[in-house]
Design a protein around this motif. Structure first.
Motif, PDB file in Angstrom:
ATOM      1  N   VAL A  94      -0.265  -0.394  -0.781  1.00  0.00           N
ATOM      2  CA  VAL A  94       0.549   0.823  -0.865  1.00  0.00           C
ATOM      3  C   VAL A  94      -0.108   1.794  -1.857  1.00  0.00           C
ATOM      4  O   VAL A  94      -0.965   1.397  -2.645  1.00  0.00           O
ATOM      5  CB  VAL A  94       2.001   0.513  -1.312  1.00  0.00           C
TER       6      VAL A  94
ATOM      7  N   VAL B 243       5.888   1.157   4.210  1.00  0.00           N
ATOM      8  CA  VAL B 243       6.375   0.044   3.385  1.00  0.00           C
ATOM      9  C   VAL B 243       7.572   0.531   2.576  1.00  0.00           C
ATOM     10  O   VAL B 243       7.460   1.530   1.867  1.00  0.00           O
ATOM     11  CB  VAL B 243       5.260  -0.500   2.454  1.00  0.00           C
ATOM     12  N   PRO B 244       8.713  -0.153   2.703  1.00  0.00           N
ATOM     13  CA  PRO B 244       9.926   0.292   1.975  1.00  0.00           C
ATOM     14  C   PRO B 244       9.842   0.019   0.472  1.00  0.00           C
ATOM     15  O   PRO B 244       9.186  -0.874   0.037  1.00  0.00           O
ATOM     16  CB  PRO B 244      11.037  -0.519   2.610  1.00  0.00           C
TER      17      PRO B 244
ATOM     18  N   VAL C 238      -0.174  -6.643   0.982  1.00  0.00           N
ATOM     19  CA  VAL C 238       0.518  -5.385   1.272  1.00  0.00           C
ATOM     20  C   VAL C 238      -0.116  -4.315   0.386  1.00  0.00           C
ATOM     21  O   VAL C 238      -0.138  -4.446  -0.841  1.00  0.00           O
ATOM     22  CB  VAL C 238       2.034  -5.507   1.007  1.00  0.00           C
TER      23      VAL C 238
ATOM     24  N   ALA D  73      10.759  -5.677   6.971  1.00  0.00           N
ATOM     25  CA  ALA D  73       9.831  -4.802   7.687  1.00  0.00           C
ATOM     26  C   ALA D  73       8.636  -5.564   8.259  1.00  0.00           C
ATOM     27  O   ALA D  73       8.124  -5.201   9.318  1.00  0.00           O
ATOM     28  CB  ALA D  73       9.344  -3.686   6.760  1.00  0.00           C
ATOM     29  N   ILE D  74       8.189  -6.613   7.574  1.00  0.00           N
ATOM     30  CA  ILE D  74       7.016  -7.350   8.048  1.00  0.00           C
ATOM     31  C   ILE D  74       7.379  -8.647   8.775  1.00  0.00           C
ATOM     32  O   ILE D  74       6.495  -9.400   9.178  1.00  0.00           O
ATOM     33  CB  ILE D  74       5.997  -7.622   6.916  1.00  0.00           C
TER      34      ILE D  74
ATOM     35  N   CYS E 116      10.907  -5.050   2.313  1.00  0.00           N
ATOM     36  CA  CYS E 116       9.544  -5.283   2.791  1.00  0.00           C
ATOM     37  C   CYS E 116       9.505  -6.546   3.659  1.00  0.00           C
ATOM     38  O   CYS E 116       8.875  -6.559   4.712  1.00  0.00           O
ATOM     39  CB  CYS E 116       8.582  -5.408   1.614  1.00  0.00           C
TER      40      CYS E 116
ATOM     41  N   VAL F 102       7.908  -0.972  -4.465  1.00  0.00           N
ATOM     42  CA  VAL F 102       8.138  -1.720  -3.232  1.00  0.00           C
ATOM     43  C   VAL F 102       9.392  -2.568  -3.390  1.00  0.00           C
ATOM     44  O   VAL F 102       9.523  -3.321  -4.355  1.00  0.00           O
ATOM     45  CB  VAL F 102       6.920  -2.612  -2.886  1.00  0.00           C
ATOM     46  N   ASP F 103      10.297  -2.441  -2.438  1.00  0.00           N
ATOM     47  CA  ASP F 103      11.511  -3.251  -2.383  1.00  0.00           C
ATOM     48  C   ASP F 103      11.140  -4.515  -1.598  1.00  0.00           C
ATOM     49  O   ASP F 103      10.989  -4.467  -0.377  1.00  0.00           O
ATOM     50  CB  ASP F 103      12.610  -2.440  -1.681  1.00  0.00           C
ATOM     51  N   LEU F 104      10.975  -5.642  -2.301  1.00  0.00           N
ATOM     52  CA  LEU F 104      10.503  -6.866  -1.638  1.00  0.00           C
ATOM     53  C   LEU F 104      11.453  -7.354  -0.557  1.00  0.00           C
ATOM     54  O   LEU F 104      11.013  -7.875   0.468  1.00  0.00           O
ATOM     55  CB  LEU F 104      10.249  -7.977  -2.662  1.00  0.00           C
TER      56      LEU F 104
ATOM     57  N   ASP G  77       0.260   0.524   4.061  1.00  0.00           N
ATOM     58  CA  ASP G  77       1.219   1.617   4.092  1.00  0.00           C
ATOM     59  C   ASP G  77       0.604   2.841   4.772  1.00  0.00           C
ATOM     60  O   ASP G  77      -0.584   3.123   4.601  1.00  0.00           O
ATOM     61  CB  ASP G  77       1.652   1.973   2.672  1.00  0.00           C
TER      62      ASP G  77
END
Length: 163
Positions: free
Chosen positions: A62, A162-163, A60, A76-77, A73, A68-70, A119
């Protein structure tokens, strides 16, 4: 497969231009900002992650200063719980040591076992900065060069916020 040691040869072979800047070893974003002068392109942070079972691995990418909030994330993925991959997994899948994680490590993943997420802030940049498999230099590569690189390695990728 043995890890690719000549990333420059690979880039040259595929017509990917880059600028190289040598510097002392850097292991963190803070060290990058302290030890490396302002270079063209956006600085990146590369997270090598795995799912709970260790069956799926992710790279990932960015912007350097982005947190990054795992948990978010993972959602999201489309993965279960995420954690950082071990140094052994990192070496096995991308052929690099901790502190040298880079998109260019995908050259060492011919079986495409690492899933790639970039990202939007990185993807929208004209140039990005990345390590050439070691953390004692930084390359700047254009977006077109990055697209060529990903095509040459055969890696598909997803661009997302990417959050």
């Amino acid at each position: 497969m043995a890890a690719m040691s000549d990333i420059y040869g690979f880039l040259d072979q595929h017509g990917i231009s880059y600028e190289r800047f040598r510097h002392p070893p850097v292991y963190t974003v803070e060290q990058v900002e302290e030890l490396i002068p302002d270079l063209p392109g956006v600085k990146t942070k590369n997270l090598f992650l795995r799912d709970r079972k260790g069956k799926r691995h992710f790279l990932v990418v960015v912007p350097a200063r982005q947190r990054v909030d795992l948990k978010a994330c993972a959602q999201a993925i489309g993965a279960g719980k995420l954690s950082f991959g071990s140094e052994e997994r990192l070496k096995h899948h991308l052929g690099v040591d901790a502190g040298s994680v880079t998109l260019l490590g995908l050259v060492n993943d011919p079986e495409h076992r690492v899933e790639v997420f970039i990202d939007r802030g990185i993807w929208d940049a004209d140039k990005i900065q990345c390590h050439p498999l070691v953390n004692t230099a930084t390359l700047t590569i254009s977006k077109r060069g990055l697209e060529t690189f990903l095509g040459a390695t055969g890696h598909s990728f997803s661009v997302l916020q990417v959050p």
